[in-house]
Design a protein around this motif. Structure first.
Motif, PDB file in Angstrom:
ATOM      1  N   ASP A 121       0.854  -1.193   0.000  1.00 26.36           N
ATOM      2  CA  ASP A 121       0.000   0.000   0.000  1.00 26.36           C
ATOM      3  C   ASP A 121       0.894   1.250   0.000  1.00 26.36           C
ATOM      4  O   ASP A 121       2.120   1.139  -0.130  1.00 26.36           O
ATOM      5  CB  ASP A 121      -0.891  -0.019   1.247  1.00 26.36           C
ATOM      6  CG  ASP A 121      -0.048  -0.025   2.519  1.00 26.36           C
ATOM      7  OD1 ASP A 121       1.012  -0.690   2.525  1.00 26.36           O
ATOM      8  OD2 ASP A 121      -0.421   0.653   3.498  1.00 26.36           O
TER       9      ASP A 121
ATOM     10  N   LEU B  75      -9.338   4.694  -6.277  1.00 25.42           N
ATOM     11  CA  LEU B  75      -8.299   4.798  -5.242  1.00 25.42           C
ATOM     12  C   LEU B  75      -7.379   5.985  -5.516  1.00 25.42           C
ATOM     13  O   LEU B  75      -7.007   6.720  -4.593  1.00 25.42           O
ATOM     14  CB  LEU B  75      -7.485   3.487  -5.190  1.00 25.42           C
ATOM     15  CG  LEU B  75      -8.227   2.300  -4.558  1.00 25.42           C
ATOM     16  CD1 LEU B  75      -7.627   0.967  -4.999  1.00 25.42           C
ATOM     17  CD2 LEU B  75      -8.170   2.378  -3.026  1.00 25.42           C
TER      18      LEU B  75
ATOM     19  N   ARG C 182      -8.822   9.070  -4.454  1.00 25.60           N
ATOM     20  CA  ARG C 182      -8.796   9.234  -2.984  1.00 25.60           C
ATOM     21  C   ARG C 182      -7.371   9.497  -2.474  1.00 25.60           C
ATOM     22  O   ARG C 182      -7.133   9.502  -1.280  1.00 25.60           O
ATOM     23  CB  ARG C 182      -9.344   7.977  -2.306  1.00 25.60           C
ATOM     24  CG  ARG C 182     -10.830   7.765  -2.535  1.00 25.60           C
ATOM     25  CD  ARG C 182     -11.473   7.010  -1.369  1.00 25.60           C
ATOM     26  NE  ARG C 182     -11.008   5.661  -1.206  1.00 25.60           N
ATOM     27  CZ  ARG C 182     -11.549   4.589  -1.779  1.00 25.60           C
ATOM     28  NH1 ARG C 182     -12.580   4.735  -2.595  1.00 25.60           N
ATOM     29  NH2 ARG C 182     -11.083   3.391  -1.545  1.00 25.60           N
TER      30      ARG C 182
ATOM     31  N   HIS D 255      -4.463   7.632  -3.333  1.00 26.63           N
ATOM     32  CA  HIS D 255      -3.506   6.514  -3.301  1.00 26.63           C
ATOM     33  C   HIS D 255      -2.508   6.622  -4.447  1.00 26.63           C
ATOM     34  O   HIS D 255      -2.854   7.045  -5.546  1.00 26.63           O
ATOM     35  CB  HIS D 255      -4.252   5.178  -3.412  1.00 26.63           C
ATOM     36  CG  HIS D 255      -4.994   4.824  -2.162  1.00 26.63           C
ATOM     37  ND1 HIS D 255      -4.463   4.012  -1.188  1.00 26.63           N
ATOM     38  CD2 HIS D 255      -6.223   5.206  -1.722  1.00 26.63           C
ATOM     39  CE1 HIS D 255      -5.343   3.885  -0.204  1.00 26.63           C
ATOM     40  NE2 HIS D 255      -6.427   4.601  -0.501  1.00 26.63           N
TER      41      HIS D 255
ATOM     42  N   HIS E  95      -4.075  -1.448  -1.493  1.00 25.63           N
ATOM     43  CA  HIS E  95      -4.590  -0.093  -1.279  1.00 25.63           C
ATOM     44  C   HIS E  95      -6.014  -0.138  -0.696  1.00 25.63           C
ATOM     45  O   HIS E  95      -6.348   0.667   0.178  1.00 25.63           O
ATOM     46  CB  HIS E  95      -4.550   0.703  -2.582  1.00 25.63           C
ATOM     47  CG  HIS E  95      -3.142   1.038  -3.011  1.00 25.63           C
ATOM     48  ND1 HIS E  95      -2.422   2.056  -2.443  1.00 25.63           N
ATOM     49  CD2 HIS E  95      -2.324   0.464  -3.914  1.00 25.63           C
ATOM     50  CE1 HIS E  95      -1.211   2.109  -3.000  1.00 25.63           C
ATOM     51  NE2 HIS E  95      -1.129   1.141  -3.902  1.00 25.63           N
ATOM     52  N   LEU E  96      -6.825  -1.055  -1.183  1.00 27.45           N
ATOM     53  CA  LEU E  96      -8.169  -1.196  -0.606  1.00 27.45           C
ATOM     54  C   LEU E  96      -8.058  -1.581   0.873  1.00 27.45           C
ATOM     55  O   LEU E  96      -8.783  -1.064   1.731  1.00 27.45           O
ATOM     56  CB  LEU E  96      -8.965  -2.268  -1.361  1.00 27.45           C
ATOM     57  CG  LEU E  96      -9.460  -1.903  -2.763  1.00 27.45           C
ATOM     58  CD1 LEU E  96     -10.000  -3.145  -3.475  1.00 27.45           C
ATOM     59  CD2 LEU E  96     -10.538  -0.815  -2.698  1.00 27.45           C
TER      60      LEU E  96
ATOM     61  N   GLU F  41      -5.612  -0.973   2.872  1.00 30.93           N
ATOM     62  CA  GLU F  41      -5.065   0.176   3.623  1.00 30.93           C
ATOM     63  C   GLU F  41      -6.200   1.047   4.169  1.00 30.93           C
ATOM     64  O   GLU F  41      -6.210   1.410   5.346  1.00 30.93           O
ATOM     65  CB  GLU F  41      -4.167   0.984   2.671  1.00 30.93           C
ATOM     66  CG  GLU F  41      -3.569   2.225   3.287  1.00 30.93           C
ATOM     67  CD  GLU F  41      -2.745   3.036   2.268  1.00 30.93           C
ATOM     68  OE1 GLU F  41      -2.700   2.684   1.072  1.00 30.93           O
ATOM     69  OE2 GLU F  41      -2.172   4.052   2.686  1.00 30.93           O
ATOM     70  N   ASP F  42      -7.182   1.348   3.290  1.00 32.61           N
ATOM     71  CA  ASP F  42      -8.303   2.184   3.727  1.00 32.61           C
ATOM     72  C   ASP F  42      -9.079   1.524   4.862  1.00 32.61           C
ATOM     73  O   ASP F  42      -9.467   2.174   5.842  1.00 32.61           O
ATOM     74  CB  ASP F  42      -9.255   2.443   2.551  1.00 32.61           C
ATOM     75  CG  ASP F  42      -8.710   3.516   1.619  1.00 32.61           C
ATOM     76  OD1 ASP F  42      -7.665   4.119   1.962  1.00 32.61           O
ATOM     77  OD2 ASP F  42      -9.306   3.734   0.545  1.00 32.61           O
ATOM     78  N   GLU F  43      -9.311   0.216   4.726  1.00 35.06           N
ATOM     79  CA  GLU F  43     -10.084  -0.496   5.755  1.00 35.06           C
ATOM     80  C   GLU F  43      -9.326  -0.504   7.086  1.00 35.06           C
ATOM     81  O   GLU F  43      -9.917  -0.309   8.148  1.00 35.06           O
ATOM     82  CB  GLU F  43     -10.356  -1.943   5.318  1.00 35.06           C
ATOM     83  CG  GLU F  43     -11.142  -2.073   4.023  1.00 35.06           C
ATOM     84  CD  GLU F  43     -12.555  -1.537   4.144  1.00 35.06           C
ATOM     85  OE1 GLU F  43     -13.140  -1.649   5.240  1.00 35.06           O
ATOM     86  OE2 GLU F  43     -13.068  -1.000   3.134  1.00 35.06           O
TER      87      GLU F  43
ATOM     88  N   LYS G 240      -7.145   1.643   8.082  1.00 35.30           N
ATOM     89  CA  LYS G 240      -7.144   3.005   8.651  1.00 35.30           C
ATOM     90  C   LYS G 240      -8.457   3.283   9.383  1.00 35.30           C
ATOM     91  O   LYS G 240      -8.512   4.091  10.299  1.00 35.30           O
ATOM     92  CB  LYS G 240      -6.946   4.029   7.545  1.00 35.30           C
ATOM     93  CG  LYS G 240      -5.481   4.228   7.225  1.00 35.30           C
ATOM     94  CD  LYS G 240      -5.284   5.404   6.302  1.00 35.30           C
ATOM     95  CE  LYS G 240      -3.822   5.505   5.914  1.00 35.30           C
ATOM     96  NZ  LYS G 240      -3.650   6.039   4.575  1.00 35.30           N
ATOM     97  N   ASN G 241      -9.532   2.616   8.939  1.00 35.62           N
ATOM     98  CA  ASN G 241     -10.827   2.785   9.606  1.00 35.62           C
ATOM     99  C   ASN G 241     -10.948   1.915  10.853  1.00 35.62           C
ATOM    100  O   ASN G 241     -12.046   1.732  11.382  1.00 35.62           O
ATOM    101  CB  ASN G 241     -11.966   2.419   8.640  1.00 35.62           C
ATOM    102  CG  ASN G 241     -12.132   3.502   7.591  1.00 35.62           C
ATOM    103  OD1 ASN G 241     -11.756   4.642   7.828  1.00 35.62           O
ATOM    104  ND2 ASN G 241     -12.689   3.147   6.442  1.00 35.62           N
TER     105      ASN G 241
END
Ligand code: F6R
Length: 591
Positions: free
Chosen positions: A90, A113, A116, A118, A131-132, A134-136, A138-139
């Motif tokens: 990521d 991405l 957003r 990335h 990368h997908l 990574e977002d999850e 971070k949440n």
């Protein structure tokens, strides 16, 4: 296409991964890489090149950690380069992913991405996954929740493994239409595209259904379904005889696999006569029978078509698996589809079979690899029982596919036992044909090594052997070769015959002999160099590959063996690696 491996346990992980990558190289060998988690660091090493080159260049053996993943690549999206090699990461270098398959909506996902913020560093479809994730992460999601949450967004086929610094000590795996199998040895856990990769450590395995997720952690392992509900699993035993991947005293797997054909054929006595009789009845009763396969497996099916017609008086069609979908409209519940595949995971075959199954057809598969995707989709499965085939070019699996079609055809006339007896006797003929021709084939390969084209001709049941002989030559020697029915030659291809052009003429002393020979004479009149594959010598041959006299329906089996060996020796004399031909891979899991 692409091999993936993960290990989580008490041992140093990277040596396990390295050994596994060596076993998985048959699935792709243009790049390799590993990612290891150790002391709060995610270490990624990867490069273009064969596995051994990458291991040496990046001194992989020295990488620390007890949790690691690895990959051997066969390039689809993006050229062969260090950046496109797996594992992919990521933006922050906190997640690593290895993947086998194709993410069909990767362009859309990449655009979203990128919008957003990335940043991508490779041209691969795979890179959208870290990368997908990574977002999850971070949440605030765990890696397991992150994988569950992104899986529905990914269209296509995949088997993937992920690890992350934000959720260390574990590997998460999931799959859809691509193989993934888990190995368990007490508190050591393995996961790979092929159990061969870890069979030296454990024989206890667990499969993964499409869309299930597995979590390998140092304290244990668990499985969940696509909704995150726990799934209970029982370990089963791996058939170790199948998992052997040793070259023995041979220089190449291909040579070993050619040489062990008499031995694997003798295992035909282990086939179940009752099952063959039941399947033969289903075939006879069906309104239509379609055989679907690719490459070498399709040539076996073409021989099968002659056997069904000649012995069982049942016509069947053979449709190239990549074209099968275009005939799907005519498949219904009165159709029997026979899918032939050594690997059981060829994407075109799997896709056709899924469509046929949905249309109500009965699916019979003829496969080598146990527990493959194809076996899961089939109503009945016939195994080749020829052990693991590692060389990219199929040899022993082809011989066994022919034997299975022979048994099916004779089961249609209630003669399974007689057919088994005949095939068992044939093992001696296979040994003889290799002994008789080995030194002559080495000489012949020296004579032919600089040729740029070769033509293979035959008629009737032997025609597909011409195509198979030509396929072997082109795939491992990079010599242009065509196989065709001998009678077809004068409808165009004859224009290509020049003085010295090699023409391999498969003309056993059977019902095809006279006409095939007369077509060979037509090429000789144009200066062709004639290589006769026959039990009967002739003045027109410049070289004679002698085969034993056998029952006329068995000639394909004795004729193909010296052609495999000829292709092998030509590859060697041209300096090619027969086990790892350029641009190819053993399992073609992309369409
Ligand atoms: C050629 C060869 C390929 C395969 C083809 C289908 O030597 O091996 O043509 O026959 O890719 O593979 P399977 O049988 O695994 O479906």
């Amino acid at each position: 296409m692409c091999g993936i491996i993960g290990y989580c346990g008490r041992k140093p992980a990277v040596p396990v991964i390295i050994e596994a990558l060596r076993c998985l190289e048959y699935r792709g060998y243009d790049s390799a890489g590993v990612a290891s988690l150790c002391d709060g660091e995610l270490l990624i090493r990867k490069d273009a090149g064969k596995v051994e080159e990458v291991i040496q260049k990046h001194e992989l053996a020295g990488l620390p950690g007890n949790v690691a993943i690895g990959h051997t690549r066969w390039a689809t999206h993006g050229g062969v380069s260090q950046l496109n090699a797996h594992p992919h990461s990521d933006c922050g270098g906190r997640v690593a992913v290895v993947h086998n398959g194709i993410i069909e909506n990767n362009q859309e996902l990449r655009q979203e991405l990128t919008a957003r913020g990335h940043r991508f560093s490779s041209e691969t479809d795979t890179e959208v996954i870290p990368h997908l994730l990574e977002d999850e992460l971070k949440n605030g999601r765990s890696l397991e929740q992150a994988v569950l949450s992104i899986a529905p967004k990914i269209e296509g086929s995949y088997a993937l493994l992920a690890l992350s610094l934000d959720d260390p000590g574990r590997i998460i795996g999931t799959r859809k239409n691509n193989p993934l199998i888990v190995g368990i040895d007490d508190h050591d856990y393995y996961i790979s595209s092929d159990a061969l990769a870890f069979s030296q450590y454990t024989g206890q395995v667990m499969g993964l259904e499409d869309n299930e997720v597995v979590v390998l952690a140092q304290g244990g392992i668990h499985f969940v379904d696509a909704r995150g509900n726990r799934v209970a699993k029982q370990a089963r035993k791996l058939d170790h005889s199948w998992a052997v991947s040793d070259k023995g005293a041979y220089q190449h797997f291909m040579l070993k696999e050619i040489m062990e054909q008499a031995q694997v054929l003798s295992r035909i006595v282990e086939q179940d006569g009752k099952m063959f009789t039941e399947i033969a009845l289903d075939i006879l009763r069906a309104r239509q029978v379609i055989v679907t396969a690719c490459g070498t497996s399709r040539y076996a099916a073409l021989v099968g078509r002659y056997l069904f017609s000649r012995v069982g008086k049942k016509f069947c069609d053979v449709v190239m698996a990549s074209e099968f979908g275009y005939f799907a409209d005519s498949v219904d519940k009165n159709t029997v589809v026979i899918a032939v595949s050594q690997s059981g995971e060829t994407a075109d075959v799997v896709e056709g079979v899924k469509a046929a199954r949905e249309a109500g057809a009965q699916i019979i598969s003829i496969v080598n690899r146990p527990n493959s995707i194809l076996t899961d989709l089939s109503h009945r499965v016939i195994y080749l029982n020829c052990g693991s085939e590692i060389a990219v070019a199929a040899t022993k699996s082809f011989l066994c596919q022919l034997a299975i079609f022979y048994l099916l055809a004779f089961s249609m006339v209630n003669s399974f036992d007689a057919a088994v007896a005949r095939l068992s006797d044939l093992a001696g003929d296979i040994t003889r044909v290799l002994d008789w021709n080995k030194s002559e084939l080495i000489k012949l390969s020296d004579r032919l090594q600089d040729k740029t084209d070769a033509y293979y001709i035959a008629r009737g049941i032997n025609f597909a052997i011409a195509s198979e002989g030509a396929l072997k030559l082109k795939e491992i020697s990079y010599v242009h070769a065509e196989g065709m029915p001998a009678g077809e030659l004068k409808h165009g291809t004859l224009a290509l015959i020049e003085p010295g052009t090699p023409v391999v003429v498969i003309c056993p002393a059977d019902y095809t002999f006279a006409e095939t020979l007369s077509n060979a004479i037509e090429t000789r009149s144009r200066g062709a160099y004639i290589i006769g594959v026959s039990d009967r010598d002739s003045d027109i041959y410049d070289s004679w590959i002698r085969i034993p006299e056998v029952d006329e329906l068995l000639y394909p089996m004795v004729a193909v063996v010296p052609l495999q060996l000829l292709a092998y020796y030509i590859a060697i004399s041209r300096g090619c690696d027969p086990d790892k031909p350029r641009n190819l891979a053993k399992s073609v899991t992309v369409k």
